[in-house]
Design an enzyme around this catalytic site. Structure first.
Site, PDB file in Angstrom:
ATOM      1  N   CYS A 114      -8.116   8.438   6.411  1.00  0.00           N
ATOM      2  CA  CYS A 114      -8.208   7.227   7.304  1.00  0.00           C
ATOM      3  C   CYS A 114      -8.464   7.500   8.617  1.00  0.00           C
ATOM      4  CB  CYS A 114      -6.974   6.693   7.138  1.00  0.00           C
ATOM      5  SG  CYS A 114      -6.213   6.084   5.701  1.00  0.00           S
ATOM      6  N   HIS A 255      -6.250   1.649  12.876  1.00  0.00           N
ATOM      7  CA  HIS A 255      -6.433   1.838  11.428  1.00  0.00           C
ATOM      8  C   HIS A 255      -5.533   0.624  10.626  1.00  0.00           C
ATOM      9  CE1 HIS A 255      -6.699   3.044   7.228  1.00  0.00           C
ATOM     10  NE2 HIS A 255      -5.561   3.477   7.279  1.00  0.00           N
ATOM     11  N   ASN A 285      -6.403  -1.509   2.814  1.00  0.00           N
ATOM     12  CA  ASN A 285      -6.639  -0.430   3.609  1.00  0.00           C
ATOM     13  C   ASN A 285      -7.902   0.217   2.868  1.00  0.00           C
ATOM     14  OD1 ASN A 285      -6.645   2.304   4.308  1.00  0.00           O
ATOM     15  ND2 ASN A 285      -4.482   2.924   4.089  1.00  0.00           N
TER      16      ASN A 285
HETATM   17  N1  ACO Z   1       5.943  -4.569  -5.127  1.00  0.00           N
HETATM   18  C1  ACO Z   1       7.535  -4.787  -5.666  1.00  0.00           C
HETATM   19  N2  ACO Z   1       8.228  -3.689  -5.084  1.00  0.00           N
HETATM   20  C2  ACO Z   1       7.754  -2.466  -4.857  1.00  0.00           C
HETATM   21  C3  ACO Z   1       6.255  -2.403  -4.778  1.00  0.00           C
HETATM   22  C4  ACO Z   1       5.558  -3.437  -4.940  1.00  0.00           C
HETATM   23  N3  ACO Z   1       4.338  -3.209  -4.896  1.00  0.00           N
HETATM   24  N4  ACO Z   1       6.410  -1.085  -4.271  1.00  0.00           N
HETATM   25  C5  ACO Z   1       7.425  -0.564  -3.988  1.00  0.00           C
HETATM   26  N5  ACO Z   1       8.485  -1.501  -4.508  1.00  0.00           N
HETATM   27  C6  ACO Z   1       9.684  -1.330  -4.508  1.00  0.00           C
HETATM   28  C7  ACO Z   1      10.251   0.236  -4.422  1.00  0.00           C
HETATM   29  O1  ACO Z   1      10.252   0.642  -5.674  1.00  0.00           O
HETATM   30  C8  ACO Z   1      11.545   0.176  -3.757  1.00  0.00           C
HETATM   31  O2  ACO Z   1      12.629  -0.390  -4.671  1.00  0.00           O
HETATM   32  P1  ACO Z   1      14.148   0.256  -4.698  1.00  0.00           P
HETATM   33  O3  ACO Z   1      14.677  -0.148  -3.344  1.00  0.00           O
HETATM   34  O4  ACO Z   1      14.584  -0.559  -5.828  1.00  0.00           O
HETATM   35  O5  ACO Z   1      13.918   1.748  -4.788  1.00  0.00           O
HETATM   36  C9  ACO Z   1      11.367  -0.885  -2.707  1.00  0.00           C
HETATM   37  O6  ACO Z   1      10.342  -1.712  -3.078  1.00  0.00           O
HETATM   38  C10 ACO Z   1      11.257  -0.220  -1.382  1.00  0.00           C
HETATM   39  O7  ACO Z   1      10.164   0.635  -1.354  1.00  0.00           O
HETATM   40  P2  ACO Z   1       9.695   1.425   0.030  1.00  0.00           P
HETATM   41  O8  ACO Z   1       8.676   2.422  -0.447  1.00  0.00           O
HETATM   42  O9  ACO Z   1      10.886   1.658   0.707  1.00  0.00           O
HETATM   43  O10 ACO Z   1       8.816   0.142   0.593  1.00  0.00           O
HETATM   44  P3  ACO Z   1       8.147   0.165   1.943  1.00  0.00           P
HETATM   45  O11 ACO Z   1       8.836  -1.010   2.862  1.00  0.00           O
HETATM   46  O12 ACO Z   1       8.260   1.515   2.543  1.00  0.00           O
HETATM   47  O13 ACO Z   1       6.615  -0.322   1.617  1.00  0.00           O
HETATM   48  C11 ACO Z   1       4.493   0.688   1.607  1.00  0.00           C
HETATM   49  C12 ACO Z   1       6.001   0.417   0.789  1.00  0.00           C
HETATM   50  C13 ACO Z   1       3.797  -0.944   1.590  1.00  0.00           C
HETATM   51  C14 ACO Z   1       3.677   1.725   0.671  1.00  0.00           C
HETATM   52  C15 ACO Z   1       4.615   1.181   2.932  1.00  0.00           C
HETATM   53  O14 ACO Z   1       5.655   2.239   2.850  1.00  0.00           O
HETATM   54  C16 ACO Z   1       3.526   1.751   3.583  1.00  0.00           C
HETATM   55  O15 ACO Z   1       2.847   0.786   4.082  1.00  0.00           O
HETATM   56  N6  ACO Z   1       3.212   2.954   3.681  1.00  0.00           N
HETATM   57  C17 ACO Z   1       2.372   3.548   4.614  1.00  0.00           C
HETATM   58  C18 ACO Z   1       1.056   3.506   4.149  1.00  0.00           C
HETATM   59  C19 ACO Z   1      -0.159   4.477   5.065  1.00  0.00           C
HETATM   60  O16 ACO Z   1       0.095   4.037   6.088  1.00  0.00           O
HETATM   61  N7  ACO Z   1      -0.924   5.240   4.465  1.00  0.00           N
HETATM   62  C20 ACO Z   1      -1.591   6.001   5.228  1.00  0.00           C
HETATM   63  C21 ACO Z   1      -2.821   5.777   5.168  1.00  0.00           C
HETATM   64  S1  ACO Z   1      -3.629   5.926   3.692  1.00  0.00           S
HETATM   65  C22 ACO Z   1      -4.760   7.203   3.559  1.00  0.00           C
HETATM   66  O17 ACO Z   1      -4.793   8.085   4.421  1.00  0.00           O
HETATM   67  C23 ACO Z   1      -5.666   7.081   2.392  1.00  0.00           C
END
Ligand code: ACO
Length: 332
Positions: A114, A255, A285
């Protein structure tokens, strides 16, 4: 010494749209969860026979047209992508160059996830300032749908396809010049985001690819925390080094990974809402394409004007990060 100026911007989003509603029929998720946790409502998805280079070509054409520079005068093309047409070779930049009908100029890809657009901006700046090149076409292009696992709800809700491009040119006028660019990387976090299959770290031992290993894998929650910390620190450093107050930034273009990350970083930098460019709701993204696609949005809606200062800030797999202070300096 020559300076490097951002002359133009262009972008392309494929016509097909994948909504949160569509995704809720594919994996166990809801529009409400995706909207609340990411701010994403929909993302654009390329056709099966539409390749990363095709997206890059459309964005590149616009950037060249808008630059007022003849395509015969482009002397280098760099593509930032983690979803190239072909892994290893030929580079997507060479394919784009051919499809655009450019002269046989220097062409290569870089892989910084990214942060790719900030990396290629810094490479273009360095080549121009050294006098080696005069007009560089830089393109962030991604067909992430091709490397996304649509059975993994933790990643498939995030990513979309698209491309953004810019022409960076030599100028004698310091007022027009890119002020500064910071780039960095820390391989101790390499396992937070990866696509394991196919490289020498995980070579094919047969023609059968291990299911799932050619798709992006991400430790989302850990990535989130490092992203907020790194983006904020990096921007504070580039502003302090150049003695620029965050209030002087007309357009902060982070980003576009997750609205919660954008909001947390914007708040930490005391940015007003109207300074922060947010397009994540409609594109998701798009990795290396996300920043130029966002700049293109404010260009096309008339918000970005000649001479205004952009602050770019990116973060991605590697881990990599980068920030840049860039006045918008079209010739016309
Ligand atoms: N729908 C419903 N529930 C979900 C989903 C979904 N799509 N995805 C995860 N959950 C659940 C998980 O299983 C978990 O359940 P549990 O509590 O029963 O275990 C709960 O939701 C919380 O999961 P987290 O992973 O802690 O959720 P978080 O708030 O962190 O959100 C996300 C996840 C959106 C992926 C976030 O962590 C994020 O945006 N991370 C950063 C991504 C990023 O910036 N990437 C960098 C660039 S990408 C690149 O370089 C190509």
């Amino acid at each position: 010494m020559a300076y490097a100026a951002l002359r133009s911007i262009g972008a392309y989003a494929p016509k097909n749209i994948l909504t949160n509603e569509d995704l809720s029929k594919m994996v166990d998720t809801t529009d409400e969860w995706i909207t609340k946790r990411t701010g994403i409502k929909e993302r654009h998805i390329a056709d099966k026979d539409e390749h990363t280079s095709d997206l890059g070509v459309e964005a590149g054409k616009l950037a060249i047209e808008r630059s007022g520079i003849a395509k015969e005068d482009i002397d280098m093309i760099i593509c930032a992508t983690i979803s190239p047409d072909y892994f290893n070779m030929p580079s997507t930049a060479t394919i784009i160059s051919n499809k655009l009908g450019l002269p046989p100029v220097t062409a290569f890809d870089i892989s910084a996830a990214c942060t790719g657009f900030v990396y290629i901006l810094s490479i273009a700046k360095a080549f121009i300032e050294s006098g080696m090149k005069k007009n560089v076409l830089i393109i962030g292009a991604e067909k992430l749908s091709a490397i996304t696992d649509y059975t993994d709800r933790g990643t498939c809700i995030l990513f979309g396809d698209g491309a953004g491009a810019a022409v960076i040119s030599a100028t004698d006028n310091k007022e027009e010049a890119i002020i500064d660019i910071h780039t960095g990387a820390d391989g101790t976090y390499a396992d937070l985001l990866m696509t394991p299959n196919g490289g020498t770290g995980s070579p094919h031992d047969s023609l059968e690819q291990e299911a799932g290993a050619c798709f992006m894998q991400m430790k989302g929650n850990e990535t989130f925390k490092v992203a907020v910390r790194t983006l904020t620190k990096d921007v504070k450093e580039i502003l302090a080094k150049n003695e620029i107050e965050s209030s002087s930034i007309k357009h902060f273009v982070p980003h576009q990974a997750n609205y919660r990350i954008i909001k947390a970083v914007g708040d930490a930098l005391k940015m007003k809402e109207e300074q922060v460019v947010v397009t994540v709701a409609k594109y998701g993204n798009t990795s290396g394409a996300s920043i130029p696609m966002a700049i293109n949005d404010i260009y096309e809606n008339g918000t970005l004007k000649k001479g205004e200062l952009l602050l770019l800030d990116a973060f991605g797999g590697g881990l990599t990060w980068g920030s840049a202070l860039v006045p918008f300096s079209p010739i016309k």
